[in-house]
Design a protein around this motif. Structure first.
Motif, PDB file in Angstrom:
ATOM      1  N   THR A 196      78.511  38.568  34.528  1.00 42.96           N
ATOM      2  CA  THR A 196      77.946  36.791  35.844  1.00 42.96           C
ATOM      3  C   THR A 196      77.580  37.221  37.121  1.00 42.96           C
ATOM      4  OG1 THR A 196      80.695  36.079  35.897  1.00 42.96           O
ATOM      5  CG2 THR A 196      79.450  35.570  33.844  1.00 42.96           C
ATOM      6  N   GLY A 197      78.170  38.249  37.907  1.00 41.78           N
ATOM      7  CA  GLY A 197      78.208  38.586  39.281  1.00 41.78           C
ATOM      8  C   GLY A 197      79.022  37.439  39.633  1.00 41.78           C
ATOM      9  N   LYS A 198      79.973  36.668  39.003  1.00 42.60           N
ATOM     10  CA  LYS A 198      80.851  36.238  39.883  1.00 42.60           C
ATOM     11  C   LYS A 198      82.357  36.448  39.750  1.00 42.60           C
ATOM     12  CE  LYS A 198      78.314  31.643  39.293  1.00 42.60           C
ATOM     13  NZ  LYS A 198      78.401  30.790  38.469  1.00 42.60           N
ATOM     14  N   LEU A 199      83.544  36.261  40.385  1.00 40.42           N
ATOM     15  CA  LEU A 199      84.797  36.597  40.776  1.00 40.42           C
ATOM     16  C   LEU A 199      84.783  35.545  39.419  1.00 40.42           C
ATOM     17  CD1 LEU A 199      85.566  37.153  44.453  1.00 40.42           C
ATOM     18  CD2 LEU A 199      84.931  38.902  42.808  1.00 40.42           C
ATOM     19  N   ALA A 200      86.771  36.368  38.872  1.00 36.86           N
ATOM     20  CA  ALA A 200      87.433  35.635  37.529  1.00 36.86           C
ATOM     21  C   ALA A 200      87.529  34.419  38.360  1.00 36.86           C
ATOM     22  CB  ALA A 200      88.185  36.368  37.171  1.00 36.86           C
ATOM     23  N   GLU A 201      87.635  34.390  39.586  1.00 37.45           N
ATOM     24  CA  GLU A 201      88.347  33.135  39.836  1.00 37.45           C
ATOM     25  C   GLU A 201      87.728  31.881  40.121  1.00 37.45           C
ATOM     26  OE1 GLU A 201      89.030  35.714  43.143  1.00 37.45           O
ATOM     27  OE2 GLU A 201      89.247  36.057  42.192  1.00 37.45           O
ATOM     28  N   ASP A 202      86.701  31.852  40.281  1.00 38.23           N
ATOM     29  CA  ASP A 202      85.319  31.271  40.355  1.00 38.23           C
ATOM     30  C   ASP A 202      84.839  30.816  39.084  1.00 38.23           C
ATOM     31  OD1 ASP A 202      85.999  31.678  43.141  1.00 38.23           O
ATOM     32  OD2 ASP A 202      83.788  33.430  43.175  1.00 38.23           O
ATOM     33  N   VAL A 203      85.238  32.085  38.154  1.00 42.71           N
ATOM     34  CA  VAL A 203      84.656  30.455  36.780  1.00 42.71           C
ATOM     35  C   VAL A 203      85.680  30.240  35.984  1.00 42.71           C
ATOM     36  CG1 VAL A 203      82.869  32.439  36.077  1.00 42.71           C
ATOM     37  CG2 VAL A 203      85.093  33.524  35.560  1.00 42.71           C
ATOM     38  N   ILE A 204      86.977  30.295  36.540  1.00 43.55           N
ATOM     39  CA  ILE A 204      87.911  30.124  35.902  1.00 43.55           C
ATOM     40  C   ILE A 204      88.017  28.466  35.851  1.00 43.55           C
ATOM     41  CG2 ILE A 204      90.896  29.852  35.274  1.00 43.55           C
ATOM     42  CD1 ILE A 204      90.880  32.947  35.818  1.00 43.55           C
ATOM     43  N   GLY A 205      88.281  28.237  34.744  1.00 42.15           N
ATOM     44  CA  GLY A 205      88.343  26.453  35.183  1.00 42.15           C
ATOM     45  C   GLY A 205      86.665  25.687  34.905  1.00 42.15           C
ATOM     46  N   LYS A 206      86.097  26.758  34.931  1.00 39.42           N
ATOM     47  CA  LYS A 206      84.275  25.831  34.915  1.00 39.42           C
ATOM     48  C   LYS A 206      83.547  25.894  32.900  1.00 39.42           C
ATOM     49  CE  LYS A 206      83.000  27.516  39.484  1.00 39.42           C
ATOM     50  NZ  LYS A 206      81.089  27.591  40.218  1.00 39.42           N
ATOM     51  N   TYR A 207      82.891  25.453  32.433  1.00 37.17           N
ATOM     52  CA  TYR A 207      82.174  25.158  31.390  1.00 37.17           C
ATOM     53  C   TYR A 207      81.425  26.209  31.385  1.00 37.17           C
ATOM     54  CZ  TYR A 207      83.978  20.360  31.231  1.00 37.17           C
ATOM     55  OH  TYR A 207      84.803  19.267  30.981  1.00 37.17           O
TER      56      TYR A 207
END
Length: 590
Positions: free
Chosen positions: A285-296
């Motif tokens: 995704t190109g995103k850090l793990a903490e940036d995707v946790i909690g998202k749909y």
């Protein structure tokens, strides 16, 4: 009480003045009667600290003297010790009791809102509002007099005479008495609160003393039990600490395993919201793990099409409760990556799916390896065919070419001579194809010598530039500082010429071909890029396949020959393509 009396009883001098001002004896009698009434009413106030008794004595004087049928005293709840502070009032005394219907009323009742800020309110049954003031039994007509008792509440009086008048004169006479009555009620309430507090304290002290004694007994019993269990507890604590230490170590190992795992590990709830993702998610995704946790799932950065596919598979696992494996593609800036995904449902105690564990593994290298093996197999087959029939075809073609040249010299007609020239050119073209065909053989001998790639390019650069100039293109060269390699100079020349020719033919409307050499990961890299329109996915997948070509007059052997040459030099070819052009990388092992 003397203060109350002195505030109401008029001195003889004042009485004489009042009597002199009276127009007749009847008025004088009324004044004396009112004074007597006020005096008796004042004497009834404060005789008792009991709230109910105080109210009873007051109404006992008031009601018969004024011919009232019913009297009630309402106090706001916040002044009563046994009730919480609410926006309600409570009936604390009523006489006679058979009229009582409601014992609680909100402060929003007309009984309180109408008298707010006024000395009194009189409401007769002739008034339409009369019914809204009724909260008693057996009252249908008559008149109500509502008198405020300071901030405490109100005194409600009822008379059956619907023409009864409570005027300002009566209000002035009653004002002082009502103020004193309100003060006495406050004293009663304070006394009751104090008595209740004293009783509560005594009860609390008794309960505390009893609880203390019981506690001491229990402490002694418990102490004996604790002494007996102390040794067992110490042993249990030691064992538990060992277990906790082992669990922490296992947890740390598990955390390190998951966090450093190159596989993508995720967990989703039933609403398709990401509960966990390990750092490997960044590669997709190109995103850090903490940036995707909690998202749909659709907000995690997979892209619209990929998100819809994952959403469909997740919902399938949640609904069926069964595991699911599938393969998918993800487009990255360097190219397409292939992933093998596995979704596993997680259940609660009732066997209901509560979450889904997803594991994704990058199998791009495996896919590319499979494609490379298939391509090499095809090249090997073609090479074997070339080695078997190449020389057998060449020999008769050489004989035919020789006889054609012999007969061409004997011809006198220019038209026939041109025909023979075309035949000879076509035989030469067929011979060139066979030469390339033979280059595909795996077991072809190579003459590897120590050479510098830059020097090989410089030798053929004039030829390349002339070809480019003829086509309306240009050549850019960027030589990097590279070390020598073991190369077959002739084969490397052929490979470079083929790649450059393909780049030039990809730009029919003009453009520049860039040739670069540089060091990357301790290995030498040759890159040849064009400014064409790029390759589509179907063409990209078939690159290097013998006889596959996108040119009208192409043989489909140029790139396969390049792949064969590169393979014999233990190097590899990588391709990057896009709308701005295509780059071929030849990576030589260090």
């Amino acid at each position: 009480m003397e203060m109350v009396f002195s505030s109401i009883i008029i001195r003889p001098l004042l009485l004489g003045r009042f009597m002199n001002n009276c127009s007749d004896v009847t008025q004088t009698a009324e004044i004396i009667s009112d004074m007597s009434f006020l005096y008796e009413l004042s004497l009834s106030i404060g005789r008792s600290l009991d709230l109910v008794d105080n109210c009873e004595k007051f109404l006992k004087i008031l009601m018969p003297r004024k011919n009232y049928s019913y009297g009630a005293i309402w106090i706001k709840d916040k002044y009563l010790s046994n009730l919480s502070e609410t926006e309600n009032t409570t009936l604390i005394y009523a006489k006679p009791k058979y009229y009582i219907r409601d014992t609680e009323m909100p402060l929003s009742h007309p009984l309180f809102t109408e008298v707010a800020g006024r000395d009194y309110v009189t409401i007769s049954s002739r008034n339409k509002k009369f019914s809204s003031f009724i909260n008693e039994h057996n009252i249908k007509e008559g008149a109500f007099v509502i008198l405020p008792l300071g901030q405490l509440g109100v005194l409600k009086i009822y008379t059956a005479n619907k023409d009864y008048i409570y005027d300002d004169r009566t209000a002035r006479q009653m004002r002082s008495v009502l103020d004193k009555f309100a003060i006495s009620l406050e004293g009663c309430l304070s006394h009751e609160n104090l008595i209740a507090e004293i009783r509560q304290r005594r009860q609390t002290e008794t309960e505390l003393k009893k609880a203390r004694e019981e506690l001491e007994t229990r402490v002694q019993e418990r102490t004996r039990e604790l002494v007996a269990l102390n040794q067992d507890l110490l042993t249990e604590v030691i064992e538990r600490k060992k277990t906790e230490s082992s669990l922490r170590q296992l947890q740390a190992q598990y955390q390190a395993l998951v966090e450093n795992n190159p596989d993508i590990i995720m967990r989703f709830d039933k609403e398709l919201r990401c509960l966990y993702a390990n750092p490997a998610i960044k590669f997709v995704t190109g995103k850090l793990a903490e940036d995707v946790i909690g998202k749909y799932i659709w907000d995690m950065g997979f892209g619209i099409e990929k998100s819809e596919t994952l959403q469909k598979h997740l919902l399938s696992v949640i609904e069926s409760g069964e595991q699911l494996s599938f393969e998918s593609e993800q487009v990255h800036s360097p190219g397409v990556r292939y992933y093998q995904a596995h979704f596993v449902p997680e259940f609660d105690n009732n066997r209901a799916v509560v979450s889904v564990l997803g594991i994704g593994r990058d199998v791009t290298e495996h896919k590319l390896f499979e494609k490379e093996i298939a391509r090499l197999d095809r090249l090997g087959l073609v090479g074997q065919m070339a080695a078997s029939i190449g020389h057998e075809v060449r020999n008769p073609m050489t004989t035919v070419r020789g006889y054609l040249q012999l007969y061409q010299r004997k011809l006198t007609s220019e038209k026939d001579s041109k025909t023979f020239s075309i035949m000879i050119e076509e035989i030469d073209r067929a011979n060139a194809i066979i030469t390339e065909f033979l280059s595909l053989a795996r077991n072809k001998a190579v003459d590897l010598k120590k050479n510098n790639l830059n020097e090989i390019i410089k030798v053929i650069l004039p030829l390349i530039q002339a070809d480019a100039l003829h086509r309306g293109n240009s050549i850019n060269v960027e030589f990097g500082k590279i070390f020598d390699l073991r190369l077959d100079e002739k084969e490397i020349r052929q490979c470079i010429l083929n790649l450059v020719r393909n780049a030039l033919e990809a730009m029919p409307d003009g453009g520049a071909v860039t040739i670069k050499t540089y060091i990357e990961n301790e290995g030498v890299v040759l890159s040849i890029s064009d400014e064409g329109k790029g390759l589509d996915s179907s063409t990209l997948d078939r690159l290097g396949t013998p006889f596959f070509t996108t040119k009208e007059n192409g043989t489909g052997l140029g790139l396969p020959v390049c792949y064969s040459i590169v393979a014999r030099h233990k190097a590899k070819i990588d391709v990057e393509t896009g709308s701005s052009g295509t780059i071929f990388y030849v990576r030589f092992a260090p």
